[in-house]
Structures are given as structure tokens and as C-alpha cells.
Design an enzyme around this catalytic site. Structure first.
Site, PDB file in Angstrom:
ATOM      1  N   LYS A 168      35.882  55.496  43.241  1.00  0.00           N
ATOM      2  CA  LYS A 168      36.233  54.851  41.975  1.00  0.00           C
ATOM      3  C   LYS A 168      35.894  55.692  40.735  1.00  0.00           C
ATOM      4  O   LYS A 168      36.573  55.574  39.717  1.00  0.00           O
ATOM      5  CB  LYS A 168      35.566  53.478  41.876  1.00  0.00           C
ATOM      6  N   LYS A 203      28.223  50.758  38.358  1.00  0.00           N
ATOM      7  CA  LYS A 203      29.099  50.575  39.518  1.00  0.00           C
ATOM      8  C   LYS A 203      28.939  51.719  40.518  1.00  0.00           C
ATOM      9  O   LYS A 203      28.719  52.860  40.129  1.00  0.00           O
ATOM     10  CB  LYS A 203      30.566  50.520  39.084  1.00  0.00           C
ATOM     11  N   HIS A 244      41.760  39.413  34.888  1.00  0.00           N
ATOM     12  CA  HIS A 244      42.085  40.452  35.859  1.00  0.00           C
ATOM     13  C   HIS A 244      43.607  40.497  35.991  1.00  0.00           C
ATOM     14  O   HIS A 244      44.197  39.559  36.510  1.00  0.00           O
ATOM     15  CB  HIS A 244      41.423  40.118  37.201  1.00  0.00           C
ATOM     16  N   LYS A 299      39.738  36.237  45.523  1.00  0.00           N
ATOM     17  CA  LYS A 299      40.767  35.576  44.725  1.00  0.00           C
ATOM     18  C   LYS A 299      41.077  34.211  45.322  1.00  0.00           C
ATOM     19  O   LYS A 299      41.040  34.032  46.544  1.00  0.00           O
ATOM     20  CB  LYS A 299      42.028  36.454  44.686  1.00  0.00           C
ATOM     21  N   ARG A 317      47.246  49.886  49.013  1.00  0.00           N
ATOM     22  CA  ARG A 317      47.748  49.095  50.138  1.00  0.00           C
ATOM     23  C   ARG A 317      48.659  47.991  49.597  1.00  0.00           C
ATOM     24  O   ARG A 317      48.692  47.748  48.390  1.00  0.00           O
ATOM     25  CB  ARG A 317      46.571  48.424  50.857  1.00  0.00           C
ATOM     26  N   ARG A 335      45.547  30.302  47.838  1.00  0.00           N
ATOM     27  CA  ARG A 335      45.081  30.710  49.171  1.00  0.00           C
ATOM     28  C   ARG A 335      44.456  29.502  49.861  1.00  0.00           C
ATOM     29  O   ARG A 335      43.528  28.891  49.324  1.00  0.00           O
ATOM     30  CB  ARG A 335      44.048  31.830  49.064  1.00  0.00           C
TER      31      ARG A 335
HETATM   32  C1  MV4 Z   1      34.038  44.880  35.358  1.00  0.00           C
HETATM   33  C2  MV4 Z   1      33.770  43.676  34.667  1.00  0.00           C
HETATM   34  C3  MV4 Z   1      33.408  43.773  33.335  1.00  0.00           C
HETATM   35  N1  MV4 Z   1      33.302  44.985  32.752  1.00  0.00           N
HETATM   36  N2  MV4 Z   1      33.929  46.054  34.726  1.00  0.00           N
HETATM   37  C4  MV4 Z   1      34.597  42.960  39.675  1.00  0.00           C
HETATM   38  C5  MV4 Z   1      35.391  43.448  40.835  1.00  0.00           C
HETATM   39  C6  MV4 Z   1      35.700  44.868  40.562  1.00  0.00           C
HETATM   40  N3  MV4 Z   1      37.020  45.170  41.011  1.00  0.00           N
HETATM   41  C7  MV4 Z   1      35.537  45.034  39.094  1.00  0.00           C
HETATM   42  N4  MV4 Z   1      34.880  43.847  38.621  1.00  0.00           N
HETATM   43  C8  MV4 Z   1      34.520  43.727  37.334  1.00  0.00           C
HETATM   44  N5  MV4 Z   1      34.405  44.885  36.643  1.00  0.00           N
HETATM   45  C9  MV4 Z   1      33.555  46.098  33.445  1.00  0.00           C
HETATM   46  N6  MV4 Z   1      33.435  47.263  32.849  1.00  0.00           N
HETATM   47  C10 MV4 Z   1      33.916  42.474  35.347  1.00  0.00           C
HETATM   48  C11 MV4 Z   1      34.266  42.489  36.683  1.00  0.00           C
HETATM   49  C12 MV4 Z   1      34.382  41.201  37.309  1.00  0.00           C
HETATM   50  C13 MV4 Z   1      35.600  40.712  37.751  1.00  0.00           C
HETATM   51  C14 MV4 Z   1      36.774  41.462  37.655  1.00  0.00           C
HETATM   52  C15 MV4 Z   1      37.956  40.979  38.121  1.00  0.00           C
HETATM   53  C16 MV4 Z   1      38.017  39.712  38.667  1.00  0.00           C
HETATM   54  C17 MV4 Z   1      36.886  38.966  38.785  1.00  0.00           C
HETATM   55  C18 MV4 Z   1      35.666  39.447  38.338  1.00  0.00           C
HETATM   56  C19 MV4 Z   1      34.522  38.677  38.456  1.00  0.00           C
HETATM   57  C20 MV4 Z   1      33.334  39.157  38.032  1.00  0.00           C
HETATM   58  C21 MV4 Z   1      33.250  40.426  37.468  1.00  0.00           C
END
Ligand code: MV4
Length: 450
Positions: free
Chosen positions: A116, A158, A208, A237, A292, A338
Site C-alpha cells: 500500500k 498504516k 468510501h 461492507k 480483483r 449482503r
Molecule cells: C483511512 C481513514 C481515515 N483517514 N485513512 C479503513 C479500511 C482501509 N481500506 C482504509 N480505511 C480507512 N482509512 C485515512 N487517512 C478511515 C478508514 C476507515 C474506513 C474506510 C473505508 C470504509 C470504512 C472505514 C471504516 C473505518 C475507517
């Protein structure tokens, strides 16, 4: 085009792929574990090969068994579906070494996007907006802290090998940064055997949004619009919709261009997803790319009329995409719920077992992608998702109405399911008013369980 492919997966996605193949006159080989002898994918495929025990490590993740099955049955290609081996570059390489086409991107692309912090670096170089943060990985905790103070707290720490929420921590100040960095890094080391870390500014209450893209080896890359996947629980999700009600046409066009730019920058071939966070001010940032096909691909199919699995098979076989960007016209609104075999009143614990009564909804604009049938015994060894209920209508309000109707019809007895919980979500006033972000379920917990 291929004449026979092996599907290295189970459940509704295996069935989904078998259906596309049958319509394209491609023969199918299912693989199954001893727990899946009676599974629908095992029964529906033209041939089925038992590849091992119920434990996924000894069957659906056993690369040698799967490749042996492909060689013995004369399959020319392997579709990995999602999960299991779908983003395993070693498996993609092994397929190639056996002269079998991996229906997906190259091993190199899987690795580049699977890391990532590398993906972030690649997107910065391509001019795709990313969340403010480290350019790639950070060299040390001291360098990370200096950068965090520079971009300002709160920040998100991260793991490069993470994604989907694993190995992630928020830090609101210097002390938290030091503590959480060390915990997150230790967690990453244990979970992934890779403790490379990167940091980003923490985006509060984001949505998202992910763009579906697909590319062929003839230089075509197109996008098929976005999905809003903000309704989730513990990084799983729960509801997805397309298009997103959060985007203005102006933002949508800009994001679509950036999604294509992202995929084009790596000469991407295969279906894929560019994930963005959208903040409260309408500013969006790339966060990750999935290499994917995804669980929620049907909502994109419903609003575009394009069969993504068929296009994926075409590009994997070296053909050109059958459509261009100008052929992608978004029509109406689609929602996916889902349906999981789980108990919402017991912390969503999985609830495997025998289905002793089943009624699957239907009607105009209703699609159910599932691998269950009446009297089917859901094994305890796999994911608890048993069906995807997808509706399509002319606008969001009508799609919500149709989903309420379809959820109301759905009967699954013998096991616990989240059908009533889904109804509460769809029926929630804030959901209906599009007052949504990634913390929606937590924030509205008491209303959803009233
Ligand atoms: C973040 C964020 C806030 N700020 N990055 C969670 C899953 C991963 N794919 C990335 N995620 C997040 N990254 C920054 N810089 C908040 C999340 C996040 C989140 C993102 C998408 C869907 C649901 C989520 C639930 C909690 C936190």
C-alpha cells in the site's frame, strides 16, 4: 476465447462465474473441499474436483492441488474470484509457469498495488491525489513523528502490507503516535511478516467511494462509475450502492478521470477498483487499489448493463474490451444488501447450519446472487455471506422502496441471518436522507436495534 476454465473459489461468486461461462460456451471445472461436496458450485459446474479438507488452507488455498486439478482437467485458465488466491502473486506466477492463464492482472501488478505504501508512491508519481502523508514507507518512528507533526494530528498509521483495515491505528498526539506506531508495527510484523509502515492525515467521517475500472492488453482502460460502500461494520461492507448519492457530477467526472489515470499508469489489465475517501468538503483522495473482481460488482452491472465477469474473461484471453468509455451510460440506481448467516443479537456471530425453509425474492429489478438452496447445510468453515440481494430502479428512493419490498419477502429459516438488520438499515430515516459516513452503523446503533 477459452474453451474450459477452472474456478478456484466457492459460494455465490463461483456460481456467478459458472453462469457467465455457460452463456459464453466455456466449460467449467469446480474445485471443492470435503465440506462442499453438496455445494451449489460443485453441482453446477461441468466437472468438479475435490481438492482437500474443509480447512481452506488445505483446499481453496492449496495452490498445488488447484493447479493439479487444472492440469488434469485440461483447463486453460483459472478464475480466482475474490478472497482466497485472488490477490496472491505467487499463485499468479505458478499459473503462468504451468501454462495456465491466471484470470487477473500480472503478478507484478498484484505486488505493486498489494504494497500500500508503494501504491501511494505510484499514484503520487501518476498525479492522482492521495491523502497528505508520507511519500512511500517511513524510514523510522522518528521520521514518522516529524512528518506527523508537520501534516498535523490526527494521523493514521498504516501497514504497507495491510489494507481492508488491518494493521491500522489513529494517533491524536505525540504520545499516542509513539504508542500506536509500535503496536501497529508489531501487529503488522506478526500478521503479515512485513512491518513496513506509512502515515496519512486522518480523514474524519469520510465516505468510501470506489471506482470500477477495467483494462485490456491493447491499451484500453475505462471506468464504469462508482460505488458507495460507506455502510460497513468492522471493515466488512454491509450495504453498497451505485451511483453514490454523495457526488456532484463535477466530482464524479474528476474522480472517474483520476481512476482511469491510476489504472493506466500501471498499464493495468483486468477488472479492478480504485478506492477513494471523500471528506465532508467534497475533497477526495486515493487510498488503495484492489486488483480483483469484488463482491459488490453486481450493482455496477445493474446501472451499466455490462457483464463484468464476461469482460474480465475477454481481457484475460487477450481480447479487446467489447465496450469503450462512450458506451458506459449510468442508468438508475442499484443497491446491494449482503445477506449473512449470522446473529445480530449475538454480536453478529456466524450462524452456520441447515436451512430448512427458503424463499428467495424476485420480480422486476431484483437480483439474488447466492449459492444456497432449501435444505442446504451451510458449513462453518467459510465466510458467512450466503446471498447478495441486489435491486435496481430509476432513482435512489425507488431502489430503497424496492429493497424494502424484497427484504420483506426474503425467508431463510433454520439459521440466523441479518435480514431484519438490513431492513432496519434500509428503513432508517438518516440512511434514506443520505446522511451517511463510514461510522453510520456505530452512530445509529440504538435506532437500528429498536
Ligand atoms: C483511512 C481513514 C481515515 N483517514 N485513512 C479503513 C479500511 C482501509 N481500506 C482504509 N480505511 C480507512 N482509512 C485515512 N487517512 C478511515 C478508514 C476507515 C474506513 C474506510 C473505508 C470504509 C470504512 C472505514 C471504516 C473505518 C475507517
Amino acid at each position: 476465447m477459452f474453451s474450459k476454465i477452472l474456478i478456484a473459489n466457492r459460494g455465490e461468486i463461483a456460481v456467478r462465474i459458472i453462469r457467465a461461462c455457460r452463456e459464453m460456451d466455456i466449460e467449467t471445472v469446480a474445485v471443492y473441499s470435503t465440506a462442499d461436496a453438496e455445494a451449489l458450485h460443485t453441482q453446477l459446474a461441468d466437472e468438479a474436483v475435490c481438492i482437500g479438507e474443509a480447512n481452506p488452507l488445505k483446499s481453496y488455498l492449496d495452490m498445488k492441488s488447484i493447479l493439479s486439478a487444472a492440469v488434469l482437467t485440461g483447463a486453460e485458465a483459472i478464475h480466482p474470484g475474490f478472497g482466497f488466491l485472488s490477490e496472491n502473486s505467487k499463485f499468479a506466477t505458478m499459473c503462468e509457469e504451468c501454462g495456465i492463464t491466471f484470470i487477473g492482472p500480472t503478478a507484478d501488478m498484484i505486488d505493486r498495488m498489494g504494497n500500500k505504501s508503494e501504491a501511494r508512491k505510484t499514484m503520487i508519481a501518476a498525479g492522482v491525489p492521495v491523502v497528505p502523508g508520507s511519500e512511500g514507507a517511513i524510514e523510522s518512528i522518528e521520521a514518522g513523528l516529524a512528518l506527523a507533526e508537520d501534516i498535523g494530528f490526527p494521523v493514521m498509521i498504516k501497514a504497507s502490507a495491510g489494507g481492508g483495515g488491518r494493521g491500522m491505528r489513529i494517533a491524536h498526539n505525540k504520545d499516542e503516535f509513539i504508542n500506536n506506531f509500535n503496536t501497529a508495527q508489531a501487529e503488522a510484523r506478526t500478521a503479515f511478516g512485513d512491518d513496513t509502515m506509512y502515515i496519512e492525515k486522518y480523514i474524519e467521517e469520510p465516505r468510501h467511494i470506489e471506482f470500477q475500472i477495467i483494462g485490456d492488453e491493447h491499451g484500453h482502460v475505462i471506468h464504469l462509475g462508482e460505488r458507495d460502500c460507506s455502510i460497513q461494520r468492522r471493515h466488512q461492507k454491509v450495504i453498497e450502492e451505485a451511483p453514490s448519492a454523495a457526488l456532484t457530477e463535477e466530482i464524479r467526472v474528476a474522480m472517474g478521470k483520476d481512476a482511469v489515470k491510476a489504472a493506466r499508469s500501471i498499464n493495468y489489465k483486468n477488472a479492478g477498483t480504485i478506492e477513494f475517501l471523500l471528506d465532508k468538503h467534497g475533497v477526495y483522495y486515493f487510498i488503495e487499489m484492489n486488483t480483483r473482481i469484488q463482491v459488490e460488482h453486481p450493482i455496477t452491472e445493474m446501472i451499466t448493463g455490462i457483464d463484468l465477469i464476461k469482460e474480465q474473461l475477454r481481457v484475460a484471453a487477450g481480447e479487446e474490451l467489447s465496450i469503450g468509455q462512450e458506451d458506459v451510460v449510468i442508468k438508475g440506481h442499484a443497491i446491494e444488501c449482503r445477506i449473512n448467516a449470522e446473529d445480530p443479537s449475538n454480536n453478529f456471530m456466524p450462524s452456520p447450519g441447515k436451512i430448512d425453509q427458503l424463499y428467495i425474492p424476485g420480480g422486476f429489478g431484483v437480483r439474488v446472487d447466492s449459492a444456497v438452496y432449501n435444505q442446504y447445510k451451510i458449513p462453518p468453515n467459510y465466510d458467512s455471506m450466503i446471498a447478495k440481494l441486489i435491486v435496481h430502479d430509476t432513482d435512489r428512493d425507488k431502489a430503497i422502496g424496492k429493497m424494502k419490498r424484497a427484504l420483506g419477502e426474503f425467508v431463510v429459516n433454520g439459521i440466523k441471518t441479518n435480514i431484519d438488520f438490513q431492513y432496519a438499515l434500509i428503513n432508517n430515516e438518516k440512511f434514506q436522507k443520505n446522511q451517511i459516513d463510514t461510522a453510520f452503523i456505530e452512530k445509529n446503533w440504538s435506532d437500528l436495534n429498536a
